[in-house]
Design a protein around this motif. Structure first.
Motif, PDB file in Angstrom:
ATOM      1  N   ARG A  18     -10.928  -4.009   2.090  1.00 42.42           N
ATOM      2  CA  ARG A  18     -10.024  -4.301   0.971  1.00 42.42           C
ATOM      3  C   ARG A  18     -10.806  -4.887  -0.207  1.00 42.42           C
ATOM      4  N   ALA A  19     -11.732  -5.797   0.069  1.00 42.76           N
ATOM      5  CA  ALA A  19     -12.536  -6.402  -0.996  1.00 42.76           C
ATOM      6  C   ALA A  19     -13.413  -5.355  -1.673  1.00 42.76           C
TER       7      ALA A  19
ATOM      8  N   ALA B 135      -0.742   0.614  -4.824  1.00 41.38           N
ATOM      9  CA  ALA B 135       0.476   1.212  -5.373  1.00 41.38           C
ATOM     10  C   ALA B 135       1.221   1.998  -4.301  1.00 41.38           C
ATOM     11  N   LEU B 136       0.475   2.722  -3.477  1.00 45.26           N
ATOM     12  CA  LEU B 136       1.091   3.488  -2.397  1.00 45.26           C
ATOM     13  C   LEU B 136       1.913   2.578  -1.489  1.00 45.26           C
ATOM     14  N   PHE B 137       1.374   1.396  -1.217  1.00 41.98           N
ATOM     15  CA  PHE B 137       2.057   0.461  -0.322  1.00 41.98           C
ATOM     16  C   PHE B 137       2.984  -0.509  -1.062  1.00 41.98           C
ATOM     17  N   GLY B 138       3.063  -0.382  -2.373  1.00 44.30           N
ATOM     18  CA  GLY B 138       3.930  -1.262  -3.155  1.00 44.30           C
ATOM     19  C   GLY B 138       3.446  -2.705  -3.150  1.00 44.30           C
ATOM     20  N   LEU B 139       2.133  -2.888  -3.131  1.00 42.84           N
ATOM     21  CA  LEU B 139       1.541  -4.230  -3.064  1.00 42.84           C
ATOM     22  C   LEU B 139       0.842  -4.588  -4.360  1.00 42.84           C
ATOM     23  N   THR B 140       0.764  -5.864  -4.617  1.00 46.96           N
ATOM     24  CA  THR B 140      -0.028  -6.356  -5.737  1.00 46.96           C
ATOM     25  C   THR B 140      -1.497  -6.116  -5.406  1.00 46.96           C
ATOM     26  N   PRO B 141      -2.260  -5.553  -6.326  1.00 44.45           N
ATOM     27  CA  PRO B 141      -3.679  -5.295  -6.043  1.00 44.45           C
ATOM     28  C   PRO B 141      -4.494  -6.592  -6.063  1.00 44.45           C
ATOM     29  N   GLN B 142      -4.554  -7.224  -4.912  1.00 40.06           N
ATOM     30  CA  GLN B 142      -5.300  -8.473  -4.767  1.00 40.06           C
ATOM     31  C   GLN B 142      -5.875  -8.551  -3.362  1.00 40.06           C
ATOM     32  N   PHE B 143      -6.845  -9.442  -3.208  1.00 42.31           N
ATOM     33  CA  PHE B 143      -7.521  -9.597  -1.922  1.00 42.31           C
ATOM     34  C   PHE B 143      -6.586 -10.176  -0.868  1.00 42.31           C
ATOM     35  N   SER B 144      -5.903 -11.237  -1.212  1.00 41.43           N
ATOM     36  CA  SER B 144      -5.002 -11.882  -0.252  1.00 41.43           C
ATOM     37  C   SER B 144      -3.768 -11.016  -0.051  1.00 41.43           C
ATOM     38  N   GLN B 145      -3.506 -10.698   1.204  1.00 46.32           N
ATOM     39  CA  GLN B 145      -2.347  -9.868   1.542  1.00 46.32           C
ATOM     40  C   GLN B 145      -1.662 -10.437   2.776  1.00 46.32           C
ATOM     41  N   ASP B 146      -0.369 -10.250   2.840  1.00 46.02           N
ATOM     42  CA  ASP B 146       0.419 -10.650   3.996  1.00 46.02           C
ATOM     43  C   ASP B 146       0.298  -9.533   5.031  1.00 46.02           C
ATOM     44  N   SER B 147      -0.375  -9.825   6.130  1.00 45.56           N
ATOM     45  CA  SER B 147      -0.641  -8.815   7.158  1.00 45.56           C
ATOM     46  C   SER B 147       0.652  -8.249   7.741  1.00 45.56           C
ATOM     47  N   ALA B 148       1.638  -9.106   7.977  1.00 42.09           N
ATOM     48  CA  ALA B 148       2.905  -8.629   8.550  1.00 42.09           C
ATOM     49  C   ALA B 148       3.625  -7.701   7.572  1.00 42.09           C
ATOM     50  N   ALA B 149       3.592  -8.020   6.291  1.00 41.17           N
ATOM     51  CA  ALA B 149       4.233  -7.163   5.288  1.00 41.17           C
ATOM     52  C   ALA B 149       3.506  -5.834   5.182  1.00 41.17           C
ATOM     53  N   LEU B 150       2.195  -5.868   5.261  1.00 40.95           N
ATOM     54  CA  LEU B 150       1.407  -4.640   5.229  1.00 40.95           C
ATOM     55  C   LEU B 150       1.752  -3.758   6.424  1.00 40.95           C
ATOM     56  N   ASP B 151       1.832  -4.359   7.614  1.00 41.46           N
ATOM     57  CA  ASP B 151       2.192  -3.608   8.816  1.00 41.46           C
ATOM     58  C   ASP B 151       3.585  -2.990   8.693  1.00 41.46           C
ATOM     59  N   ALA B 152       4.528  -3.769   8.195  1.00 37.76           N
ATOM     60  CA  ALA B 152       5.902  -3.275   8.053  1.00 37.76           C
ATOM     61  C   ALA B 152       5.971  -2.125   7.052  1.00 37.76           C
ATOM     62  N   GLN B 153       5.237  -2.240   5.965  1.00 37.00           N
ATOM     63  CA  GLN B 153       5.237  -1.178   4.958  1.00 37.00           C
ATOM     64  C   GLN B 153       4.584   0.086   5.516  1.00 37.00           C
ATOM     65  N   TRP B 154       3.527  -0.066   6.293  1.00 40.97           N
ATOM     66  CA  TRP B 154       2.872   1.086   6.919  1.00 40.97           C
ATOM     67  C   TRP B 154       3.875   1.819   7.816  1.00 40.97           C
ATOM     68  N   LYS B 155       4.597   1.070   8.633  1.00 40.85           N
ATOM     69  CA  LYS B 155       5.593   1.695   9.520  1.00 40.85           C
ATOM     70  C   LYS B 155       6.671   2.419   8.720  1.00 40.85           C
ATOM     71  N   ARG B 156       7.123   1.802   7.638  1.00 38.81           N
ATOM     72  CA  ARG B 156       8.160   2.411   6.802  1.00 38.81           C
ATOM     73  C   ARG B 156       7.646   3.704   6.172  1.00 38.81           C
TER      74      ARG B 156
ATOM     75  N   GLN C  86     -11.767 -16.071  -3.923  1.00 41.05           N
ATOM     76  CA  GLN C  86     -11.887 -16.797  -5.193  1.00 41.05           C
ATOM     77  C   GLN C  86     -12.270 -15.851  -6.330  1.00 41.05           C
ATOM     78  N   ALA C  87     -13.292 -15.045  -6.101  1.00 38.58           N
ATOM     79  CA  ALA C  87     -13.770 -14.139  -7.146  1.00 38.58           C
ATOM     80  C   ALA C  87     -12.712 -13.098  -7.508  1.00 38.58           C
ATOM     81  N   LEU C  88     -12.046 -12.542  -6.506  1.00 39.50           N
ATOM     82  CA  LEU C  88     -11.104 -11.451  -6.747  1.00 39.50           C
ATOM     83  C   LEU C  88      -9.736 -11.925  -7.214  1.00 39.50           C
TER      84      LEU C  88
END
Length: 171
Positions: free
Chosen positions: A71-72, A9-30, A135-137
């Motif tokens: 993350r898992a 929620a802090l990063f505005g991401l869907t709570p799931q295992f698969s994440q876009d690394s570039a989007a995560l990096d950009a959000q961290w910088k923001r 798969q599980a998550l």
């Protein structure tokens, strides 16, 4: 921002295992740009302390979300399935046998090519376990089923550390 919100929620991401690394990096910088203590210098020491707390919170969340294993484990814990790696070390017999074989191979390896072959074998198992987590998550939403692969991955990370040290010693 709320200090008590979960990392996703802090990063505005869907709570799931698969994440876009570039989007995560950009959000961290923001987020870091918004919370940087220097932005609050004119507002006094109290505002800077709060900004520092936010900066630390953002960095902690980023580290947890950036690393697939962390993350898992975090997702499992968010859904009431703690990993309990310190108190529960039970593993499937086949995985324990694999660990023993890898340890023996590490002890017997005397050349970089031998260590590289071992590293490739370990990486293949790690990749398969990460896929099992995904798969599980993300597909089955079975957080209890993800606990065992996460715990196995923790063992693998420790072994990879030992393997890397051995490789460094031979180089």
């Amino acid at each position: 921002m709320n200090l008590q919100t979960d990392d996703f929620a802090l990063f505005g991401l869907t709570p799931q295992f698969s994440q876009d690394s570039a989007a995560l990096d950009a959000q961290w910088k923001r987020l870091q740009a918004q919370a940087h203590p220097d932005k609050f210098a004119a507002q006094g020491a109290a505002a800077q302390r709060v900004a520092m707390q936010w900066s630390v919170r953002i960095n902690e969340a980023y580290r947890r979300l950036k690393d697939p294993l962390s993350r898992a484990a975090y997702l499992c814990e968010l859904h009431g399935q703690p990993i309990n790696a310190h108190s529960n070390t039970a593993m499937p017999g086949s995985f324990l046998m694999q660990q023993i074989a890898w340890r023996e191979a590490l002890d017997e390896a005397n050349t970089l090519p031998e260590l590289e072959a071992l590293a490739a074998s370990v990486q293949a198992t790690k990749t398969a376990l990460l896929h099992a987590c995904a798969q599980a998550l993300d597909v089955q939403h079975d957080f209890a089923a993800a606990v065992l692969p996460v715990r196995c991955l923790m063992f693998i990370d420790k072994f990879v550390h030992d393997l890397n040290q051995r490789q460094d010693a031979l180089e």
